[in-house]
Design an enzyme around this catalytic site. Sequence first.
Site, PDB file in Angstrom:
ATOM      1  N   LYS A  80      16.326  21.790 -11.161  1.00  0.00           N
ATOM      2  CA  LYS A  80      15.674  20.524 -11.505  1.00  0.00           C
ATOM      3  C   LYS A  80      16.577  19.525 -12.217  1.00  0.00           C
ATOM      4  CE  LYS A  80      11.835  19.381 -11.149  1.00  0.00           C
ATOM      5  NZ  LYS A  80      10.627  19.805 -11.843  1.00  0.00           N
ATOM      6  N   SER A  90      15.217  21.438 -16.493  1.00  0.00           N
ATOM      7  CA  SER A  90      14.028  22.232 -16.746  1.00  0.00           C
ATOM      8  C   SER A  90      14.449  23.519 -17.439  1.00  0.00           C
ATOM      9  CB  SER A  90      13.345  22.539 -15.412  1.00  0.00           C
ATOM     10  OG  SER A  90      12.604  23.737 -15.495  1.00  0.00           O
ATOM     11  N   GLU A 124       9.958   8.361 -17.087  1.00  0.00           N
ATOM     12  CA  GLU A 124       8.583   8.828 -17.307  1.00  0.00           C
ATOM     13  C   GLU A 124       8.099   8.484 -18.711  1.00  0.00           C
ATOM     14  OE1 GLU A 124       8.068  13.013 -16.012  1.00  0.00           O
ATOM     15  OE2 GLU A 124       9.908  12.650 -14.897  1.00  0.00           O
ATOM     16  N   HIS A 165       0.835  -1.217   0.000  1.00  0.00           N
ATOM     17  CA  HIS A 165       0.000   0.000   0.000  1.00  0.00           C
ATOM     18  C   HIS A 165       0.866   1.263   0.000  1.00  0.00           C
ATOM     19  CE1 HIS A 165      -3.371  -2.672   1.259  1.00  0.00           C
ATOM     20  NE2 HIS A 165      -2.414  -3.248   1.963  1.00  0.00           N
TER      21      HIS A 165
END
Length: 435
Positions: free
Chosen positions: A282, A276, A289, A155
Amino acid sequence: MKLWAGRFSKDIDKRTNDFNSSIRTDSRMYRQDIRGSIAHATMLGAQGIISQEDSAAIAASLAEIENDITSGSLVIDPGVEDIHTFIEGELTKRLGEAGKRLHTGRSRNDQVALDIRLYLRDECDETAGLINDLVSSLDSKGEENKDAVMPGYTHLQRAQPITFKAHLAAYSQMLSRDIGRINDAKKRMNVSPLGSGALAGTTYPIDRAMTASLLGFDGYTSSTLDGVSDRDFCVELASALSLIMVHLSRLCEEIIMWCSWEFKFVELDDAFSTGSSIMPQKKNPDIAELVRGKSGRVFGDLMTLLTVLKGIPLAYNKDMQEDKDAIFDAFDTVKICLKTLVPMIDTMTVIKENMRLAAGKGFINATDCADYLVSKGMAFRDAYKATGEIVAMCIKKGLTLENLPIEDYISVCDKFDKGVYEAINLDNCVKRRNL
Ligand code: ARG
């Protein structure tokens, strides 16, 4: 020139031709098409259906055409209907009469069914090899960090201590099953449809076993109608590829989380991350992804194939031309994902201290604490309840199971003694789970 020109009195409309043509997709099968045609011509010669001289001339000329396409000296004409038409046309240009004899006892329907099987057979091998590379890469990353202890989750809540190596090994298992699924599908696919003709076979005395064996098949299809209209292997493969993408996507999701400041269990190499345009701080896990995102493409390819096939009557229908875009895209996507993921994982740094820190929080050794009471003769349910009370006490006092004083343990259950600290030591917890 159209292969089917005789019956028609008008030239094809450009829009029909563009819409109908599959050459942009199927030209990548030129090697397989030529290989199949050489086997067919060799068999026609051996059976005396065409002369030995014609058979030999066709085989030699097809080999030259293959070399010329590969070297770039022969450019595939994008205006032609498909790769089969282009190669047969080129052969006839080069050989005249003999070239026109190649298609005896054959249809483009069994020809395309053959080419796609030959093409996908190689794709299966390449993809299985790439999956194997990923398995090796995961195994070595686990081995390099075999002392790293991390929280295992259920979980997404810290559950029990595990090693990072065990976590990665779970993915190796999934991926090994994926290799098995590809090989299973390949085995079922590996029969030659040549001889099915358009749908009803042929009246020529062809030798199906000969072409099958020349092309490395385990046998040939036994129903001619099924031989030309079966694309089950595309569905099976797209389904195996979809499951691979499920596995890659799950792995990538974990890597994305592990890269976040909230976890910081791993750091990706700069060469396999992106920045970024506005936020200077970043460093983004774009590869992971994108792999997660590209899973959608492959599931879409599977859905395309199922939908294309579900309503078509026997035997060949033009709908089936849509099979190649879908299955090629599925293989292309899985291969590019694997090729990029492997070096990304090879160069990834594992931050063991942070894994250890996370493992120290969340009472993930509570089960071991309960098991300790069981070892002292208590029933597990009672031990579970007593340990629950201990955890509640720790939360109240802002302590962990490691630094809660023994007096507090004993106040909940007099079966506790100092041995409990040994039992809940994270390294020991991991070591004792040696199944
Ligand atoms: N381009 C076609 C395909 O991919 C080849 C078979 C054409 N057969 C036909 N009867 N039109 O399916």
